[in-house]
Each structure stands twice: as C-alpha cells, then as structure tokens.
Enzyme design. Structure first.
Site, short mmCIF file in Angstrom:
data_model
loop_
_atom_site.label_atom_id
_atom_site.label_comp_id
_atom_site.label_asym_id
_atom_site.label_seq_id
_atom_site.Cartn_x
_atom_site.Cartn_y
_atom_site.Cartn_z
N GLY A 5 13.10 -4.85 -0.04
CA GLY A 5 14.08 -3.80 0.30
C GLY A 5 13.89 -3.41 1.76
N ILE A 17 11.89 -1.28 3.19
CA ILE A 17 10.50 -1.21 3.67
C ILE A 17 9.90 -2.61 3.75
CG2 ILE A 17 8.19 -0.26 3.23
CD1 ILE A 17 9.57 2.20 2.00
N ARG A 70 14.43 -9.35 -6.91
CA ARG A 70 15.30 -9.72 -8.04
C ARG A 70 16.37 -10.70 -7.56
NH1 ARG A 70 16.90 -4.03 -10.14
NH2 ARG A 70 16.62 -3.83 -7.90
N THR A 129 1.52 -0.36 -0.39
CA THR A 129 2.00 0.92 0.13
C THR A 129 3.10 1.49 -0.77
OG1 THR A 129 3.55 -0.31 1.51
CG2 THR A 129 1.57 0.51 2.60
N ARG A 132 3.50 1.86 -4.97
CA ARG A 132 2.95 2.75 -5.99
C ARG A 132 1.76 2.05 -6.64
NH1 ARG A 132 5.20 6.31 -3.85
NH2 ARG A 132 6.72 7.77 -4.71
N GLU A 192 -3.56 9.38 -8.59
CA GLU A 192 -3.89 10.09 -7.34
C GLU A 192 -4.05 11.58 -7.63
OE1 GLU A 192 -0.83 9.22 -4.47
OE2 GLU A 192 -1.04 7.08 -4.75
N HIS A 222 -2.72 7.82 0.55
CA HIS A 222 -1.24 7.95 0.49
C HIS A 222 -0.67 8.55 1.80
CE1 HIS A 222 2.22 8.12 -2.62
NE2 HIS A 222 2.70 7.93 -1.41
N GLY A 225 1.45 6.80 3.82
CA GLY A 225 2.61 6.00 4.24
C GLY A 225 3.62 6.76 5.08
C1 DGY Z 1 7.64 8.51 -1.16
O1 DGY Z 1 8.44 9.17 -0.47
O2 DGY Z 1 7.94 8.06 -2.26
C2 DGY Z 1 6.32 8.24 -0.58
O3 DGY Z 1 5.45 7.68 -1.47
C3 DGY Z 1 5.71 9.49 0.04
O4 DGY Z 1 4.86 9.01 1.05
#
Ligand code: DGY
Length: 320
Positions: free
Chosen positions: A157, A159, A179, A237, A239, A268, A286, A288
């Site tokens: 996607g 990211i 997918r 990065t 889940r 977490e 976490h 990111g």
């Molecule tokens: C989100 O926005 O889903 C991220 O994990 C937060 O850093």
C-alpha cells in the site's frame, strides 16, 4: 450554534487541541492516563463524538454501551483494528481514520529498523553506553549490507511503496506480495509475488507493511518463517499481531532469522519479555508516526473528519 461535544481520550499535540477547542466543545484527558473501558464510557456520556487513539479498545461490548448521542468515532491513527467496525456500523456510528499523513514518517522508521537490525545498532550503541568498546577489529561487529539485497514488502500500500522508494537508492531490489498486483506505474519495477510463500523464499530482508486483518493476523507463522532464507532479516512497522511472535523468537534463536527490527508488538506495551534479551534485534516502542509534523497532521486529519461529519458531509476518511 451549539458546538458538538467531543470526548478526546488522550492528550494531543498543542496545535491540534487548540483547533479542537476552536471548533468543538472538547473534553480533554488532562492527565493523559489510559482510560479504562468504564472511563471511556463515562467520557462518552455527554459526547456527540469520540476522538480516540490506538490505545483505546472499542470492542463490540463497549460500542453497544455507547450513548445514543455518540454518532462518530474519529481515530487518531491510520490503523483501526482497535475498533469493531461491524459493531459501529450496526449502531449507525461513523468511524474515521487518518490515512496518508503518516506514510513518510512510518517509512523512515522502517529504514531505521532495517539498518539498525542489519548493522547491529543495538549491540554497537550498548558498547558505547556501557563503556565496553575495545579496539576496532577487522572482524568485529559485522553486519549485513543492504546493497544488492532483495527486500520483500508484505503489503504494498502507500507505506509499503514509500519503504520501497527509500530502499531503492540503497541499491536494494524490491519484491512484494499484495492481494492484487499493482499497475506498473506504482510497482516502479518491483517484482510481484502472487503468493506470500514465494516472496518469503526470494527475499533477503522482509518489511511487513500490511494492515492487521483476519487474513493477515498470525500469517507470519512458523511454517512461513521456515521458508525464508537462513539469516534473513525481518522488520515490522505495521501491527505486531501479523507475526506469530513465539515463532519469530524461535526463528531468531535457531538462526533461521539473522536479525529482527520491530516497532510494533502483539501486546503493547507489555511485550513478550524474551524480546528484551534477544541478540540481533533492534527494537523501538511504536514510534512509526512519532514526529512533530506527522502527529500534527494526524490531528488535523481527524479534525477534518469530525468537521465534515458534523456539517452533514461524508467525512473524507470514513472507514467502511
Ligand atoms: C497508526 O496510526 O495506526 C499507527 O500505528 C500509529 O503510529
């Protein structure tokens, strides 16, 4: 006109709270404590909308107990696996998220994990901090170079593509599993693998960038990890629950994985304690999206969703 009342479950960046105050009647969580389900329901009693984060679990029970007047849940996150969307839909409560604005920050952290894991950043930093650095050694602290390696991206996607764009100038060859195959312009030369298994067999390093869904949860299990090249590097990065963490810990101990770089964990912040003592791991809490720019942008995106909703429009980032 009476401003809609919003229960804001956590402290948000200063400019975001200021803007919320100008547009709505917000109820802030001054102490920034993690609201229990009871506290969340109490806060919702006088709220037309909730502004929540990934630390709030809005499961079907909690959603069914929300008062009639609560009509929107705006999450300050791109991920919405902490919200039972079906339960919200059933109650006619809109859910919105904040996609797009944290792409770059998350991709930067992915590169940090890749480099940190590949180049033994944890061990190196520890030598300095603990004042244990001996002499430079031709054979000391050797890591793996990114140049010329195949980077597998699980979930191409926005990211995933931003990670690919940053990895290419490091001389990495990009492979991905999604997918659906992307149009050539978005692939930008990346090699598509219709099966996750094929991606795992091919790549030297794997970046997890898919959303946590019933299909992806636990998908990197022992059988799939065993397909990876011995010594492969895994970073995440997205889940934590996409990985079978016990299987990852085993794979790292038995050398199937050479190193891991994690920013997210299944539980977490109470992560599996074995992660703390692992060699060859580069672990972050976490981070990111944790830049000033991105956290502001996430807040303003959540506000835009609330504003649209309360002016009778479809919010730009409504989750279905
Ligand atoms: C989100 O926005 O889903 C991220 O994990 C937060 O850093």
């Amino acid at each position: 006109m009476v401003k809609p009342s919003i229960f804001v479950t956590r402290r948000l960046p200063r400019h975001v709270e200021h803007q919320l105050g100008a547009l709505f009647d917000p109820q802030f969580n001054e102490d920034d404590n993690l609201p229990s389900p009871e506290a969340l329901l109490r806060g919702a009693q006088n709220a037309d909308g909730l502004l929540v984060t990934i630390t709030d679990r809005l499961d079907a029970n909690l959603i069914s107990a929300l008062p009639e007047r609560t009509r929107i849940i705006a999450t300050f996150s791109v991920g919405y696996d902490h919200i039972d969307i079906a339960a919200a839909n059933a109650r006619g409560i809109a859910v919105t998220n904040t996609p797009g604005v944290l792409t770059d920050a998350t991709a930067e952290i992915a590169m940090l994990l890749l480099l940190g894991a590949a180049r033994k950043a944890t061990d190196g930093a520890r030598l300095i901090r603990e004042n244990r650095w001996g002499a430079w050694a031709p054979t000391g602290m050797l890591g793996t170079q990114l140049t010329g390696k195949k980077l597998g991206i699980y979930g191409m996607g926005e990211i995933g593509r931003a990670v690919a764009a940053r990895a290419r100038p490091f001389g990495m060859e990009i492979h991905y599993h999604n997918r659906n195959q992307l149009p050539a312009a978005l692939e930008a030369g990346a090699h598509y693998h219709a099966e996750l298994e094929s991606l795992l067999r091919h790549c030297d390093m794997l970046s997890v960038n898919c959303a946590s869904t019933p299909q992806t949860r636990g998908s990197l299990d022992a059988d799939r990890l065993a397909l990876m090249k011995p010594g492969a590097i895994l970073i995440n990065t997205a889940r934590g629950d996409i990985l079978d963490e016990a299987a990852v810990l085993d794979a790292l101990s038995n050398g199937r994985l050479g190193a891991i770089g994690l920013d997210v964990y299944a539980n977490e912040p109470d992560i599996d304690p074995r992660f703390r003592t692992l060699p060859n791991s580069f672990l972050l809490p976490h981070l990111g999206s944790a830049t000033y720019e991105t956290r502001d942008a996430m807040g303003f995106c959540a506000i835009a969703n609330l504003q649209a909703f309360f002016s009778g429009k479809t919010p730009p980032n409504r989750v279905r």
